[in-house]
Design an enzyme around this catalytic site. Sequence first.
Site, mmCIF file in Angstrom:
data_model
loop_
_atom_site.group_PDB
_atom_site.id
_atom_site.type_symbol
_atom_site.label_atom_id
_atom_site.label_comp_id
_atom_site.label_asym_id
_atom_site.label_seq_id
_atom_site.Cartn_x
_atom_site.Cartn_y
_atom_site.Cartn_z
ATOM 1 N N TYR A 84 40.145 37.611 59.093
ATOM 2 C CA TYR A 84 39.599 38.819 59.733
ATOM 3 C C TYR A 84 38.429 38.530 60.662
ATOM 4 O O TYR A 84 37.981 37.405 60.765
ATOM 5 C CB TYR A 84 39.311 39.934 58.723
ATOM 6 C CG TYR A 84 38.312 39.722 57.613
ATOM 7 C CD1 TYR A 84 37.343 38.735 57.618
ATOM 8 C CD2 TYR A 84 38.333 40.605 56.513
ATOM 9 C CE1 TYR A 84 36.435 38.619 56.587
ATOM 10 C CE2 TYR A 84 37.423 40.483 55.472
ATOM 11 C CZ TYR A 84 36.474 39.493 55.520
ATOM 12 O OH TYR A 84 35.580 39.382 54.495
ATOM 13 N N GLU A 85 38.011 39.559 61.379
ATOM 14 C CA GLU A 85 36.954 39.425 62.398
ATOM 15 C C GLU A 85 37.348 38.383 63.447
ATOM 16 O O GLU A 85 36.513 37.603 63.914
ATOM 17 C CB GLU A 85 35.632 39.078 61.705
ATOM 18 C CG GLU A 85 34.367 39.282 62.516
ATOM 19 C CD GLU A 85 34.226 40.678 63.103
ATOM 20 O OE1 GLU A 85 34.498 41.665 62.394
ATOM 21 O OE2 GLU A 85 33.881 40.779 64.293
ATOM 22 N N GLY A 86 38.635 38.418 63.840
ATOM 23 C CA GLY A 86 39.173 37.421 64.772
ATOM 24 C C GLY A 86 39.682 36.220 64.018
ATOM 25 O O GLY A 86 38.879 35.409 63.541
#
Lengths: 575, 575
Positions: free
Chosen positions: A422-424
């Site tokens: 997550y978060e890229g």
Amino acid sequence: MSYKAPLQDYAFLLHRVMRVQTLDIPGYADLDEGFTGAVLEEAGKLATEVLSPLNAVGDREGCVLENGVVRTPSGFKAAFDRLRAGGWMALDCETEFGGQGLPCLMHTVVNESFVSANMALNMYQGLTHGAYSALRAHGTAEQKAYYLPKLASCAWTGTMNLTEPQCGTDLGLIRTRAEPDGAAWRITGTKIFISAGDHDMAENIVHLVLAKAPGGGEGTRGISLFVVPKLLPDGSRNAVSVGKLEAKMGIHGSATCVMHYDGAKAWLVGDLHKGMRAMFTMMNEARLGVGLQGYAVAEAAYQAASAYARERVQGRAAEGAGPAQPLIAHPDIRRSLMDQKAFIEGARALAFWGAALIDRGRHGDAGAEGLASLLIPVIKGFLTDKGFEATVQAQQIWGGHGYIEDNPASQFVRDARIAMIYEGANGVQALDLVGRKLASDGGKAIRTFLATVLAECQAQDGDPVLEPLAKPVKRAAGQLQEALGYFMSVAGTSPHDALAGSTDFLHLMGHVSLGLMWLRMARVAAAEADTSPFLQAKLVTARHYMTRQLPACALHLARILAGGETLMALDAEAF
Amino acid sequence: MSYKAPLQDYAFLLHRVMRVQTLDIPGYADLDEGFTGAVLEEAGKLATEVLSPLNAVGDREGCVLENGVVRTPSGFKAAFDRLRAGGWMALDCETEFGGQGLPCLMHTVVNESFVSANMALNMYQGLTHGAYSALRAHGTAEQKAYYLPKLASCAWTGTMNLTEPQCGTDLGLIRTRAEPDGAAWRITGTKIFISAGDHDMAENIVHLVLAKAPGGGEGTRGISLFVVPKLLPDGSRNAVSVGKLEAKMGIHGSATCVMHYDGAKAWLVGDLHKGMRAMFTMMNEARLGVGLQGYAVAEAAYQAASAYARERVQGRAAEGAGPAQPLIAHPDIRRSLMDQKAFIEGARALAFWGAALIDRGRHGDAGAEGLASLLIPVIKGFLTDKGFEATVQAQQIWGGHGYIEDNPASQFVRDARIAMIYEGANGVQALDLVGRKLASDGGKAIRTFLATVLAECQAQDGDPVLEPLAKPVKRAAGQLQEALGYFMSVAGTSPHDALAGSTDFLHLMGHVSLGLMWLRMARVAAAEADTSPFLQAKLVTARHYMTRQLPACALHLARILAGGETLMALDAEAF
């Protein structure tokens, strides 16, 4: 056994390696050792006594969706209340909104303890922190006055709504629409993977939502940012609901929701059609926070595994008779523990450095901000990839017991896994690093980084203890330069050849970064190593990193120089 | 999407790379392509249609302990019955006991399909196969006549009882006791981690139990092997019961039990106090089976991930506008898929080679048996370490969707994890390799291995396609030799320095082994590469392995040459 915050290492980094009071960053002069020690000891106590005992509970019970409302695991609400009461959520929020006004660095250190003790519970606070930052940077004065005090205290919590079923990384594909409704807007659409999308620990939930407003054009250009409170100012329910609670591999205590917006009342945040820019401003902090999760969970896993290795009696270190010895007597167990230790302590130093650069950048130092932006994909990608590897190594020390859910090892592995995604996702971090950050501002940041590394190496010339440690770092920095040269040679003609090496470059730069951190730590430790086992261990661990981790740079360079030929040769059907 | 057996790759390996019919191993002459193709197609059909659809069911439902009896997940019993009815369990069992009398190699190939489709369900058969082998090798004529036909057909299933709460690797610490009772024995003690310890898919369960009988002395010398049927020959219940069903990270459909033996009636298998030797005889097969699990689960994960990468539209491969493209257009996704593909296909070739060596060894070829024994820790340790890495890479391709249990990626990762642990944790495999196998029989096996690698390399001299592939393999073999030289130089004086490099040596040898496999495959593919995309892909994938995987050998060598200094320097309290 319960997690214990590594207070000695925190103090070593803050006051002897970074020497924070000397750094000339606003607020840092107040960070004397007595003050930081007291804050971190108190945070560590909460982590050990309140958060850590709930970690397995959260994993076992998970969150439950009942009649449209998410119920968190037993004890989560009481623990969240205690953190709220202690002002722990608002550590680096502005004092005008009820925060403590401390630097990002202090928030980062406290956050490490909380994440190590209970990553899932800490998610609610982390998301709220992100919402606070977005509204502080882009909200109107009215929005700030209304939301920020509630978010700073975590009386209300926040969410970030980006992903939709058909789009994650590629936000240009967003379908959620915003239609004007007087001075406000109406949002309609479905968002997925919304952490803390609903729960029972706060009075209200403040959703920040990316949506397309009319007239913005195709792709990401049409996207705007909106604030959508669950409860409207008049106390009525907004038209936002939980469609589903996801069953996940880990972080079961964190509610991951499908959110439906059915003409939900919304207010624009920042400029119309500039939503992407608004999201980008808080990305560095958010990604630092995820990189921190990578090594913070590894720290907790390492603590549990090393305690087990000291206690568990099994086999003899050398062949032959004699009574069985603890696992920690075996060289291969030591190899695993030293690899974990060298990674975690180096990662901590890098994350703290990143936080200090963000603090400096916040106060207008463009060079520091550029360096932070360059390092952030490395901190996010490298620390979560390697952090996951470390948790898997820690689990391995438990043998079969590590696979049984009665012991903590499996949860650490399952929890740590999400930080790579997550978060890229980490592949996107590598793309951001190689495709964007290296070249930004004419390559100034990467030149600054390399100069910093080489200066630290040269400063050790002639020192009998430190020069042998500096040599492999210098070699690794040379390999980084060679990779950069290769990227430049192919950038114009065959960008695939550069992108084929993006993940390896991120790892190569991660190793050089940790090499730099270990050199800094060794320099401090060498000055007084005779007197303290803690400092002697730092020197041994620095040597371990240089001899057993840095040689990975040659592997990453070889992979980078191989280019994209074998990657792109096959038809899609050949896979 | 459902798993599909890679039939083309099976045929390529068996008939074009290994040319099994020419190998002069008893039974191999009958393995013509028509026959193996028909068998493997039928096995693949069962895997796709019967086993694969139950994989997620098994994970979700798990096993349940009710009133002392384990209930397997919905559909498991019917699927097990179908495998039994088709004679699939007894493929390489002797015809006199109702088996098909095929070589271990054919069992291995079929097993790969079954494990890929449903690792948990296949555990019951695998354990039974192990019990069959132990009784066939060490049982009395009466025991064989009584048990083997039932085990060959899987009318009864088997278990292996080694581990106890206080001992896993170190069986010298066993506390389970055997007391004589007329011509039989009585067993008392607790065993843990007993796969298939109880379930509802067979009429009877045949436990093989290691226990200490009086008079054997201390440590492993006192250990004997016993057979303990759940139901006694007169149909009454034996004094063996399930104490607990473990909750595990993965393979939820496989029942992992704590077993209590309360004076259970038992019969000695093999010689008194020679139980360890009896266990060792079936270890090669069992460890080959676990190594196979490592890449077989990775194959299933790879199939799911590559299908997703072809379908999922997200982002553009090059910067700029234009419609979004499938994931598989992106170089970094390709990097991941090619790394997975190169590992899996090389691993398959290595496992098949190992099975052929076991077949040869069974028929009295001591050299082949020695080489198999040398390779087995590499096959078990390297293929499960790398197989787990590959499943994690496959999961990463799914982005956030890979973390949600609705999709298959998480289960593959959780299932694959155990293969690194059981049947001798991978650190123990490395110890077995470096501490025992390298030196056994005067180092004959490792010399044979190196000679085989170098001969294959030299045979490519002058070939414009193959020589460039042989060069990196030759270099890697040289690095293996350098590591051996280092081990010899420290063996006498500081064994810790050698053991400190054991895991890295296992990986170094794993890479050299896969390099050899890829060279063999490339040689065959090069002969007619122009005509077939399948063969062209083999050549590209061989190049990929040589340029992007083999350079890891230098890293492992550097770690080996670093010795044990930084590993053993710290006090246990420093961790």
